[in-house]
Design an enzyme around this catalytic site. Structure first.
Site, PDB file in Angstrom:
ATOM      1  N   LEU A 214       0.827  -0.948  -0.054  1.00 43.52           N
ATOM      2  CA  LEU A 214       0.119   0.199   0.016  1.00 43.52           C
ATOM      3  C   LEU A 214       1.193   1.220  -0.515  1.00 43.52           C
ATOM      4  O   LEU A 214       0.404   2.165  -0.578  1.00 43.52           O
ATOM      5  CB  LEU A 214      -0.979   0.015   1.496  1.00 43.52           C
ATOM      6  CG  LEU A 214      -1.462  -0.625   1.368  1.00 43.52           C
ATOM      7  CD1 LEU A 214      -2.265  -1.409   2.426  1.00 43.52           C
ATOM      8  CD2 LEU A 214      -3.019  -0.543   0.325  1.00 43.52           C
ATOM      9  N   ALA A 216       4.842   3.394   1.393  1.00 38.50           N
ATOM     10  CA  ALA A 216       6.515   2.717   2.242  1.00 38.50           C
ATOM     11  C   ALA A 216       6.810   4.056   2.166  1.00 38.50           C
ATOM     12  O   ALA A 216       6.650   4.619   1.558  1.00 38.50           O
ATOM     13  CB  ALA A 216       7.450   1.841   0.564  1.00 38.50           C
ATOM     14  N   HIS A 218       9.998   5.705   5.048  1.00 36.10           N
ATOM     15  CA  HIS A 218      11.688   5.390   5.688  1.00 36.10           C
ATOM     16  C   HIS A 218      12.195   3.939   6.412  1.00 36.10           C
ATOM     17  O   HIS A 218      13.808   3.361   6.236  1.00 36.10           O
ATOM     18  CB  HIS A 218      12.223   6.260   6.666  1.00 36.10           C
ATOM     19  CG  HIS A 218      13.289   7.608   5.189  1.00 36.10           C
ATOM     20  ND1 HIS A 218      11.948   8.546   6.262  1.00 36.10           N
ATOM     21  CD2 HIS A 218      13.545   8.191   4.450  1.00 36.10           C
ATOM     22  CE1 HIS A 218      12.142   9.750   4.708  1.00 36.10           C
ATOM     23  NE2 HIS A 218      13.116   9.473   4.121  1.00 36.10           N
ATOM     24  N   ALA A 220       9.802   1.225   6.922  1.00 39.58           N
ATOM     25  CA  ALA A 220       9.014  -0.182   7.008  1.00 39.58           C
ATOM     26  C   ALA A 220       8.020   0.113   5.262  1.00 39.58           C
ATOM     27  O   ALA A 220       7.896   1.378   4.670  1.00 39.58           O
ATOM     28  CB  ALA A 220       7.579   0.148   7.652  1.00 39.58           C
ATOM     29  N   LYS A 237       1.732  -2.746   8.887  1.00 35.51           N
ATOM     30  CA  LYS A 237       2.969  -2.254   8.533  1.00 35.51           C
ATOM     31  C   LYS A 237       4.233  -2.852   8.732  1.00 35.51           C
ATOM     32  O   LYS A 237       4.476  -3.446   9.472  1.00 35.51           O
ATOM     33  CB  LYS A 237       3.389  -1.163   9.500  1.00 35.51           C
ATOM     34  CG  LYS A 237       4.432  -0.017   8.944  1.00 35.51           C
ATOM     35  CD  LYS A 237       4.106   1.481  10.123  1.00 35.51           C
ATOM     36  CE  LYS A 237       5.626   2.409  10.029  1.00 35.51           C
ATOM     37  NZ  LYS A 237       4.866   3.126  10.603  1.00 35.51           N
ATOM     38  N   ASP A 336       5.853  12.823  14.287  1.00 33.62           N
ATOM     39  CA  ASP A 336       6.455  13.604  12.643  1.00 33.62           C
ATOM     40  C   ASP A 336       4.970  13.288  11.511  1.00 33.62           C
ATOM     41  O   ASP A 336       4.750  13.042  10.614  1.00 33.62           O
ATOM     42  CB  ASP A 336       6.783  11.733  12.332  1.00 33.62           C
ATOM     43  CG  ASP A 336       7.282  11.915  11.016  1.00 33.62           C
ATOM     44  OD1 ASP A 336       7.106  12.418  10.315  1.00 33.62           O
ATOM     45  OD2 ASP A 336       7.583  10.445  10.411  1.00 33.62           O
TER      46      ASP A 336
END
Ligand SMILES: Nc1ncnc2c1ncn2[C@@H]1O[C@H](COP(=O)(O)OP(=O)(O)OP(=O)(O)O)[C@@H](O)[C@H]1O
Length: 521
Positions: A214, A216, A218, A220, A237, A336
């Protein structure tokens, strides 16, 4: 034949019938064969050659053409000793687990789920398809009681320590200080948790079927998943493999995911489950099972539309703030926040009578905004996290870059950057706008509203952004202060209170490129 050799015996259909009969009495086949417990089974997938091999609780089980092998496969494409199945005991996620490690010794190869075993070792998991040579195909399964020891203990320790995710007022770069005192009381549910841990499948593959990728990031990749029992669609994940050398970190991962699983809010992606899987003698892989969000990232919407309208931005921003308010009230800092971590579920029009529930595009009835990745940045390790950020820190607050201690206000800075990006399509800080460098721009909170991009945007929004991109975290608006700001709390009349925000003229050569323009390069 030694006792050990007799354990990995081939049980032909007849034998199976016999052994099943014996198992009804509560005694396993392996106990009867040689007194050793059975650790795992290989179930033949070859039509017409149905049989099961039991792998016993001993250091080495050999597979090959030779009659001296524990499992004899008498076919020309099978090597004399084709592969070795080593029984290893590994401490994974607080549990001592008995696992089977495959070492290939063959000419024609040993394959696990279609991939040839090339590494020195590969640990088998439930449901793996193991192929020897060209056609000897087996389904691998651990004996349910043998591969997991101490799960109950894990649950007990997971409920006993400093569990909740409280950020102390002085929280700083130290991981332990971000996750502090318990916020929830677990005592009443400790027994339930212990029971749950005991019953929980040891492997993510026991419960979910994994599908296509689905997205990507850094740390995972995220794949489609389906719960085998309920059919529920999920996102899984899969973190990049890590060394299994720090039991403290694994324990912390388990404890923190246990807490994060109790976080439920319509604007936050739900964490449903977490797993730590061994993949070799020295490496583990962590899995998070997440609520699946189907309509992609806010980032893609901005790229597609170049920028968002003010009313659309307000509707999206309000939901982001609502999610952040919930997290901050639970004393969780996201750390984040960026458009790639804001995911969207779009309800599309299916009939002309449907009433639109917000300022969305033609054909869209409603959009639910979900914050992904909350509280998870820290699982990647503080050093790795901040180092990666230094590569692309467009959304990161100055105090995260300087590692001088931070609070939930770091998310408010990032929210300010998102608000800015939504409305003009490019970030307020970038190398393109330098000199100074991107990092220096952030450290000085040096940004501006450029003409013509900001000419038709209400002064009140510029005012709000200017109170979010503030160097001094104490003076930066909190979630509640943003909700009280005229752009969100008041009507047009109140918006007029704020006037004359500056727009800056840049030469054509200095003009920043939008994400849309950059994505076309
Ligand atoms: N719950 C979900 N449902 C659907 N897609 C998802 C989900 N979670 C993540 N994704 C997709 O996978 C991508 C990567 O996920 P994520 O950002 O969590 O990985 P990461 O390695 O932590 O990324 P980063 O580099 O941002 O830290 C996301 O950008 C998104 O497109």
């Amino acid at each position: 034949m030694s006792v050990a050799q007799s354990v990995a015996k081939r049980e032909h259909s007849d034998d199976l019938q016999h052994s099943n009969k014996r198992q009804q009495t509560g005694i396993t086949a392996a106990e009867l064969e040689g007194g050793l417990p059975v650790v795992a089974h290989l179930v033949s997938l070859i039509p017409g050659k149905e049989c099961t091999y039991s792998i016993g609780d001993k250091e080495l089980t050999t597979v090959g053409r030779s009659r001296s092998c524990d499992i004899t496969l008498n076919e020309p494409d099978i090597s004399t000793v084709h592969c070795e199945l080593h029984l290893i005991t590994m401490e994974v996620d607080g549990c001592r687990r008995k696992l089977i490690n495959v070492i290939d010794k063959s000419r024609n190869g040993t394959y696990i789920n279609g991939s040839r075993v090339v590494k020195k070792d590969s640990i088998l998991k439930n449901g793996d398809r193991l192929v020897f040579g060209k056609s000897f195909s087996f389904l691998f399964k651990y004996n349910t009681t043998s591969d997991l020891e101490g799960a109950g203990e894990s649950a007990a320790s997971a409920t006993g320590g400093n569990l909740a995710v409280i950020q102390s007022p002085n929280a700083n770069k130290n991981d332990e200080e971000v996750f502090k005192k318990p916020l929830f009381s677990f005592t009443s549910s400790q027994n339930a948790l212990k029971k749950q841990a005991r019953q929980k499948p040891a492997s993510v593959f026991d419960k979910y079927v994994l599908g296509k990728e689905l997205g990507a990031g850094h740390y995972a990749i995220v794949k489609d998943g389906t719960n085998k029992q309920t059919g529920q669609a999920v996102a899984i994940k899969i973190f990049h493999p890590q060394q299994n050398d720090d039991q403290k970190k694994s324990k912390q991962f388990r404890e923190e995911t246990n807490i994060l699983m109790r976080i439920h809010h319509p604007n936050i992606v739900n964490l449903l489950d977490s797993y730590v899987e061994p993949i070799s003698k020295s490496q583990i892989q962590k899995y998070l099972v997440l609520e699946k969000i189907v309509d992609g990232e806010l980032f893609d919407r901005i790229v597609k539309k170049t920028s968002l309208r003010q009313d659309e931005t307000k509707a999206i921003f309000t939901q982001i703030l609502t999610g952040l308010k919930y997290l901050h009230n639970q004393n969780i800092i996201h750390r984040d926040i960026k458009p790639e971590n804001i995911l969207l579920n779009i309800t599309r029009r299916t009939s002309p009578e449907q009433v639109q529930l917000g300022p969305w595009d033609e054909g869209e009835i409603d959009i639910q905004v979900k914050i992904a990745d909350f509280g998870l940045a820290k699982f990647t390790g503080e050093m790795q996290f901040t180092n990666t950020l230094c590569g692309t820190p467009s959304y990161v607050a100055p105090e995260v870059l300087t590692k001088t201690g931070y609070t939930s206000k770091v998310d408010m800075w990032s929210a300010g950057v998102i608000l800015y990006v939504c409305l003009c399509g490019f970030p307020p800080f970038s190398e393109q706008l330098g000199p100074p460098s991107l990092k220096e721009q952030i450290l000085q909170a040096k940004f501006a509203f450029y003409t013509p991009y900001w000419d038709n945007i209400d002064d009140s929004i510029l005012h709000l952004i200017s109170h979010l991109l503030v160097l001094d975290a104490e003076k930066r608006y909190s979630v509640d202060e943003v909700f009280d700001h005229p752009w969100l709390s008041g009507g047009a009349a109140q918006n007029n209170v704020i006037k004359d925000m500056n727009r800056l003229q840049l030469s054509d050569t200095q003009m920043p490129k939008t994400y849309t323009e950059l994505s076309c390069l």
